[in-house]
Design a protein around this motif. Structure first.
Motif, PDB file in Angstrom:
ATOM      1  N   LEU A  23      47.365  32.022  -4.384  1.00  7.92           N
ATOM      2  CA  LEU A  23      46.608  30.790  -4.162  1.00  7.92           C
ATOM      3  C   LEU A  23      47.255  29.960  -3.055  1.00  7.92           C
ATOM      4  O   LEU A  23      46.559  29.408  -2.204  1.00  7.92           O
ATOM      5  CB  LEU A  23      46.491  29.971  -5.453  1.00  7.92           C
ATOM      6  CG  LEU A  23      45.727  28.649  -5.331  1.00  7.92           C
ATOM      7  CD1 LEU A  23      44.333  28.851  -4.734  1.00  7.92           C
ATOM      8  CD2 LEU A  23      45.628  27.969  -6.685  1.00  7.92           C
ATOM      9  N   LEU A  24      48.572  29.891  -3.042  1.00 10.64           N
ATOM     10  CA  LEU A  24      49.252  29.151  -1.974  1.00 10.64           C
ATOM     11  C   LEU A  24      48.950  29.763  -0.602  1.00 10.64           C
ATOM     12  O   LEU A  24      48.718  29.036   0.373  1.00 10.64           O
ATOM     13  CB  LEU A  24      50.757  29.110  -2.221  1.00 10.64           C
ATOM     14  CG  LEU A  24      51.213  28.259  -3.407  1.00 10.64           C
ATOM     15  CD1 LEU A  24      52.702  28.466  -3.660  1.00 10.64           C
ATOM     16  CD2 LEU A  24      50.890  26.789  -3.189  1.00 10.64           C
ATOM     17  N   GLU A  25      48.898  31.076  -0.520  1.00  9.46           N
ATOM     18  CA  GLU A  25      48.550  31.740   0.739  1.00  9.46           C
ATOM     19  C   GLU A  25      47.118  31.436   1.148  1.00  9.46           C
ATOM     20  O   GLU A  25      46.845  31.139   2.313  1.00  9.46           O
ATOM     21  CB  GLU A  25      48.757  33.256   0.619  1.00  9.46           C
ATOM     22  CG  GLU A  25      50.209  33.670   0.571  1.00  9.46           C
ATOM     23  CD  GLU A  25      50.407  35.146   0.250  1.00  9.46           C
ATOM     24  OE1 GLU A  25      49.421  35.848  -0.112  1.00  9.46           O
ATOM     25  OE2 GLU A  25      51.565  35.603   0.350  1.00  9.46           O
ATOM     26  N   ALA A  26      46.193  31.500   0.191  1.00  9.06           N
ATOM     27  CA  ALA A  26      44.783  31.208   0.479  1.00  9.06           C
ATOM     28  C   ALA A  26      44.614  29.754   0.932  1.00  9.06           C
ATOM     29  O   ALA A  26      43.873  29.468   1.880  1.00  9.06           O
ATOM     30  CB  ALA A  26      43.918  31.500  -0.747  1.00  9.06           C
ATOM     31  N   MET A  27      45.306  28.836   0.269  1.00 12.63           N
ATOM     32  CA  MET A  27      45.232  27.421   0.656  1.00 12.63           C
ATOM     33  C   MET A  27      45.843  27.213   2.041  1.00 12.63           C
ATOM     34  O   MET A  27      45.331  26.426   2.833  1.00 12.63           O
ATOM     35  CB  MET A  27      45.945  26.542  -0.370  1.00 12.63           C
ATOM     36  CG  MET A  27      45.142  26.281  -1.593  1.00 12.63           C
ATOM     37  SD  MET A  27      43.624  25.390  -1.184  1.00 12.63           S
ATOM     38  CE  MET A  27      42.977  25.168  -2.799  1.00 12.63           C
ATOM     39  N   GLY A  28      46.932  27.913   2.328  1.00  9.01           N
ATOM     40  CA  GLY A  28      47.545  27.821   3.647  1.00  9.01           C
ATOM     41  C   GLY A  28      46.580  28.250   4.739  1.00  9.01           C
ATOM     42  O   GLY A  28      46.475  27.606   5.790  1.00  9.01           O
ATOM     43  N   LYS A  29      45.840  29.327   4.497  1.00  8.32           N
ATOM     44  CA  LYS A  29      44.837  29.807   5.467  1.00  8.32           C
ATOM     45  C   LYS A  29      43.722  28.776   5.637  1.00  8.32           C
ATOM     46  O   LYS A  29      43.276  28.503   6.750  1.00  8.32           O
ATOM     47  CB  LYS A  29      44.268  31.153   5.031  1.00  8.32           C
ATOM     48  CG  LYS A  29      45.244  32.292   5.198  1.00  8.32           C
ATOM     49  CD  LYS A  29      44.646  33.602   4.708  1.00  8.32           C
ATOM     50  CE  LYS A  29      45.692  34.701   4.770  1.00  8.32           C
ATOM     51  NZ  LYS A  29      45.204  35.953   4.188  1.00  8.32           N
ATOM     52  N   PHE A  30      43.261  28.202   4.515  1.00 10.17           N
ATOM     53  CA  PHE A  30      42.202  27.192   4.583  1.00 10.17           C
ATOM     54  C   PHE A  30      42.692  25.966   5.351  1.00 10.17           C
ATOM     55  O   PHE A  30      41.989  25.461   6.232  1.00 10.17           O
ATOM     56  CB  PHE A  30      41.748  26.799   3.170  1.00 10.17           C
ATOM     57  CG  PHE A  30      40.685  25.742   3.148  1.00 10.17           C
ATOM     58  CD1 PHE A  30      39.408  26.001   3.629  1.00 10.17           C
ATOM     59  CD2 PHE A  30      40.949  24.478   2.642  1.00 10.17           C
ATOM     60  CE1 PHE A  30      38.415  25.028   3.612  1.00 10.17           C
ATOM     61  CE2 PHE A  30      39.969  23.499   2.613  1.00 10.17           C
ATOM     62  CZ  PHE A  30      38.695  23.781   3.103  1.00 10.17           C
ATOM     63  N   ASN A  31      43.900  25.517   5.055  1.00  7.87           N
ATOM     64  CA  ASN A  31      44.453  24.361   5.773  1.00  7.87           C
ATOM     65  C   ASN A  31      44.563  24.660   7.268  1.00  7.87           C
ATOM     66  O   ASN A  31      44.298  23.793   8.097  1.00  7.87           O
ATOM     67  CB  ASN A  31      45.818  23.971   5.197  1.00  7.87           C
ATOM     68  CG  ASN A  31      45.702  23.325   3.837  1.00  7.87           C
ATOM     69  OD1 ASN A  31      44.673  22.794   3.465  1.00  7.87           O
ATOM     70  ND2 ASN A  31      46.773  23.386   3.075  1.00  7.87           N
ATOM     71  N   GLU A  32      44.939  25.878   7.600  1.00  9.68           N
ATOM     72  CA  GLU A  32      45.035  26.266   9.007  1.00  9.68           C
ATOM     73  C   GLU A  32      43.655  26.215   9.679  1.00  9.68           C
ATOM     74  O   GLU A  32      43.535  25.766  10.812  1.00  9.68           O
ATOM     75  CB  GLU A  32      45.642  27.661   9.127  1.00  9.68           C
ATOM     76  CG  GLU A  32      46.094  27.973  10.529  1.00  9.68           C
ATOM     77  CD  GLU A  32      47.007  29.187  10.592  1.00  9.68           C
ATOM     78  OE1 GLU A  32      47.249  29.637  11.712  1.00  9.68           O
ATOM     79  OE2 GLU A  32      47.475  29.675   9.545  1.00  9.68           O
ATOM     80  N   GLU A  33      42.620  26.640   8.977  1.00  8.23           N
ATOM     81  CA  GLU A  33      41.257  26.544   9.499  1.00  8.23           C
ATOM     82  C   GLU A  33      40.883  25.084   9.772  1.00  8.23           C
ATOM     83  O   GLU A  33      40.282  24.770  10.805  1.00  8.23           O
ATOM     84  CB  GLU A  33      40.247  27.141   8.516  1.00  8.23           C
ATOM     85  CG  GLU A  33      40.264  28.634   8.417  1.00  8.23           C
ATOM     86  CD  GLU A  33      39.227  29.123   7.409  1.00  8.23           C
ATOM     87  OE1 GLU A  33      38.093  28.597   7.383  1.00  8.23           O
ATOM     88  OE2 GLU A  33      39.564  30.046   6.636  1.00  8.23           O
ATOM     89  N   LEU A  34      41.217  24.202   8.828  1.00  8.07           N
ATOM     90  CA  LEU A  34      40.922  22.777   9.000  1.00  8.07           C
ATOM     91  C   LEU A  34      41.649  22.215  10.222  1.00  8.07           C
ATOM     92  O   LEU A  34      41.064  21.470  11.014  1.00  8.07           O
ATOM     93  CB  LEU A  34      41.333  21.990   7.746  1.00  8.07           C
ATOM     94  CG  LEU A  34      40.520  22.226   6.472  1.00  8.07           C
ATOM     95  CD1 LEU A  34      41.232  21.631   5.271  1.00  8.07           C
ATOM     96  CD2 LEU A  34      39.120  21.662   6.606  1.00  8.07           C
ATOM     97  N   VAL A  35      42.928  22.583  10.374  1.00  8.02           N
ATOM     98  CA  VAL A  35      43.713  22.110  11.519  1.00  8.02           C
ATOM     99  C   VAL A  35      43.139  22.670  12.817  1.00  8.02           C
ATOM    100  O   VAL A  35      42.945  21.939  13.795  1.00  8.02           O
ATOM    101  CB  VAL A  35      45.210  22.486  11.366  1.00  8.02           C
ATOM    102  CG1 VAL A  35      45.978  22.230  12.654  1.00  8.02           C
ATOM    103  CG2 VAL A  35      45.829  21.703  10.214  1.00  8.02           C
ATOM    104  N   ASN A  36      42.857  23.973  12.842  1.00  6.92           N
ATOM    105  CA  ASN A  36      42.315  24.602  14.054  1.00  6.92           C
ATOM    106  C   ASN A  36      40.973  24.002  14.467  1.00  6.92           C
ATOM    107  O   ASN A  36      40.666  23.927  15.657  1.00  6.92           O
ATOM    108  CB  ASN A  36      42.181  26.114  13.877  1.00  6.92           C
ATOM    109  CG  ASN A  36      43.529  26.806  13.802  1.00  6.92           C
ATOM    110  OD1 ASN A  36      44.553  26.260  14.211  1.00  6.92           O
ATOM    111  ND2 ASN A  36      43.536  28.019  13.268  1.00  6.92           N
ATOM    112  N   ALA A  37      40.187  23.563  13.484  1.00  2.00           N
ATOM    113  CA  ALA A  37      38.893  22.930  13.778  1.00  2.00           C
ATOM    114  C   ALA A  37      39.056  21.468  14.174  1.00  2.00           C
ATOM    115  O   ALA A  37      38.090  20.822  14.590  1.00  2.00           O
ATOM    116  CB  ALA A  37      37.966  23.044  12.568  1.00  2.00           C
ATOM    117  N   GLY A  38      40.267  20.922  14.026  1.00  2.00           N
ATOM    118  CA  GLY A  38      40.518  19.534  14.392  1.00  2.00           C
ATOM    119  C   GLY A  38      39.959  18.518  13.421  1.00  2.00           C
ATOM    120  O   GLY A  38      39.737  17.367  13.786  1.00  2.00           O
TER     121      GLY A  38
END
Length: 141
Positions: A23-38
């Motif tokens: 779950l921590l890995e999945a959340m990390g990926k989601f957070n990265e998507e949010l950051v990459n989208a600005g």
């Protein structure tokens, strides 16, 4: 528009159960998507209410109530603050989110008030003060 995405607590999160590595890995990926989208402005998980307190206001009186708090479905386990164009866009982001708990869970989406939402009651002096404080916060970041 800014929206707060509020992760509702579960009995497991209130018991202090930590998320799995998956779950921590999945959340990390989601957070990265949010950051990459600005769109990500902030996001954090919260300790259980047993490690917190509430302050009740009644007129000028303040009463401190130590956690834990009994009504789990009303508690918050974490949040994101995002900036997107609409509620629909915020909903689409939440639908892409991994389940934040390893059981049934909810994420509440709430729009954050902006200065212009307050109308005439938000005087030019109050507006100036708010802008000054925002500048100081940005400098501290």
């Amino acid at each position: 528009m800014r929206f707060m995405l509020i992760i509702k607590a579960t009995p497991e999160s209130e018991a202090g159960k930590m998320p799995s590595t998956e779950l921590l890995e999945a959340m990390g990926k989601f957070n990265e998507e949010l950051v990459n989208a600005g769109v990500l402005l902030a996001g954090e998980g919260l300790h259980p209410s047993s490690r917190g307190a509430r302050v009740h206001f009644s007129g000028n009186k303040r009463t401190v109530i130590d956690g834990p708090f009994s009504e789990t479905k009303e508690l918050i386990a974490g949040f994101w603050l995002i900036q997107v164009k609409s509620l629909d866009e915020a909903i689409e982001w939440v639908k892409r989110c991994p389940n934040p708990m390893e059981s049934d869970s909810d994420i509440e989406i709430r729009r954050v008030f902006e200065m212009e939402d307050f109308g005439a009651e938000f005087t030019p002096e109050l507006r100036e003060q708010e802008q000054r404080l925002a500048g100081r916060l940005a400098a501290n970041a």
